[in-house]
Design an enzyme around this catalytic site. Sequence first.
Site, PDB file in Angstrom:
ATOM      1  N   LYS A 175       0.835  -1.201   0.000  1.00  0.00           N
ATOM      2  CA  LYS A 175       0.000   0.000   0.000  1.00  0.00           C
ATOM      3  C   LYS A 175       0.868   1.250   0.000  1.00  0.00           C
ATOM      4  CE  LYS A 175      -4.366  -1.402   2.152  1.00  0.00           C
ATOM      5  NZ  LYS A 175      -5.266  -1.193   3.319  1.00  0.00           N
ATOM      6  N   HIS A 250      -7.151 -12.871   3.815  1.00  0.00           N
ATOM      7  CA  HIS A 250      -6.799 -11.943   4.897  1.00  0.00           C
ATOM      8  C   HIS A 250      -6.784 -12.650   6.244  1.00  0.00           C
ATOM      9  CE1 HIS A 250      -5.800  -7.698   5.054  1.00  0.00           C
ATOM     10  NE2 HIS A 250      -6.342  -7.648   6.265  1.00  0.00           N
ATOM     11  N   ARG A 253      -3.431 -13.826   6.655  1.00  0.00           N
ATOM     12  CA  ARG A 253      -2.581 -12.697   7.046  1.00  0.00           C
ATOM     13  C   ARG A 253      -2.686 -12.476   8.557  1.00  0.00           C
ATOM     14  NH1 ARG A 253      -0.165  -7.846   5.176  1.00  0.00           N
ATOM     15  NH2 ARG A 253      -0.920  -5.919   6.143  1.00  0.00           N
ATOM     16  N   HIS A 276       2.538  -2.276   7.689  1.00  0.00           N
ATOM     17  CA  HIS A 276       1.693  -1.268   8.320  1.00  0.00           C
ATOM     18  C   HIS A 276       2.484   0.020   8.530  1.00  0.00           C
ATOM     19  CE1 HIS A 276      -1.123  -4.487  10.295  1.00  0.00           C
ATOM     20  NE2 HIS A 276      -1.445  -4.231   9.048  1.00  0.00           N
TER      21      HIS A 276
END
Length: 305
Positions: A175, A250, A253, A276
């Site tokens: 991201k 997910h 994850r 993150h």
Amino acid sequence: MQLSNLITDFLEYLELERNVSQLTIRNYDHYLKRFLEFSGDIGPKDIDLSLVRKYRLYLSRWTDPKTKRPLKRITQNYFMIALRAFLRYLARQDVKTLSPEKVELGETEARPLKVLDDTALKNLLEAPDTANKSGLRDKAILELLFSTGLRVSEAASLNCDSINLSRQEFSVIGKGSKERIVFLSDSASEWLGRYLDARKDTFKPLFIRFQGRIDPSNSGEAMRLTPRSIERIVEKYVKAVGLSVKATPHTLRHSFATDLLINGADIRSVQEMLGHSNIATTQIYTHVTNAHLKDVHKAFHSGNK
């Protein structure tokens, strides 16, 4: 300048200056168009607390025309988060409007984190039939997701030359176009190797489909599995082994992060491996691992001897 033009400027700013993903831009576009439909093409100075309160009430009472279901509280907050980000952008541009700090979010119930226990995880990882190429691919996907904690979009974007099996590590762009290093377990490395050995093609994508028309153009890009395809693969095996948890990529994850923390990894390292940007995002896993502390206390505290 009116709201519609400023929203366009904001979306272009996200793309050019903030290097935000196209998916995030589409989401902001969706959320802000809803506000534009509600408010009309007003000027930024016309956005005030009264209008925002009425908008929150509108979202709270809105129901889907087809399903008749209301918006979940967390979804309502997504709309408000987008509005707040837009107002923050306007403030940076010295455009007079409502202060973004005055846009409050509604309280939401904490969503339970889906994590697979050891037995469920073992059953899921062993579910594919590795006697054929599709099964080998699926096994490699499951092992990779649990070994690396990759997002499904990150896994789908991998190419054959992305993976370094000898070093058991590779870099991935996550991201916000942030690059990070992820690591392969011995098991994931073994099954990825077996899968790649079974492939006789020279296609670029790491995970490809084995059904439908073969399209070798553009290095086999049309053969690449989409994120949705990988989600369906995981869903297939979740149903096949009868897991009580409706697991997704997910979930693997989440299981990856929880497994590391329970086994002694520090939260900063887990933050890095998950990609993150904010430690607070990683701290959601401490709620799960706190339950494990009771077992630790029971096993090791002298008062329990």
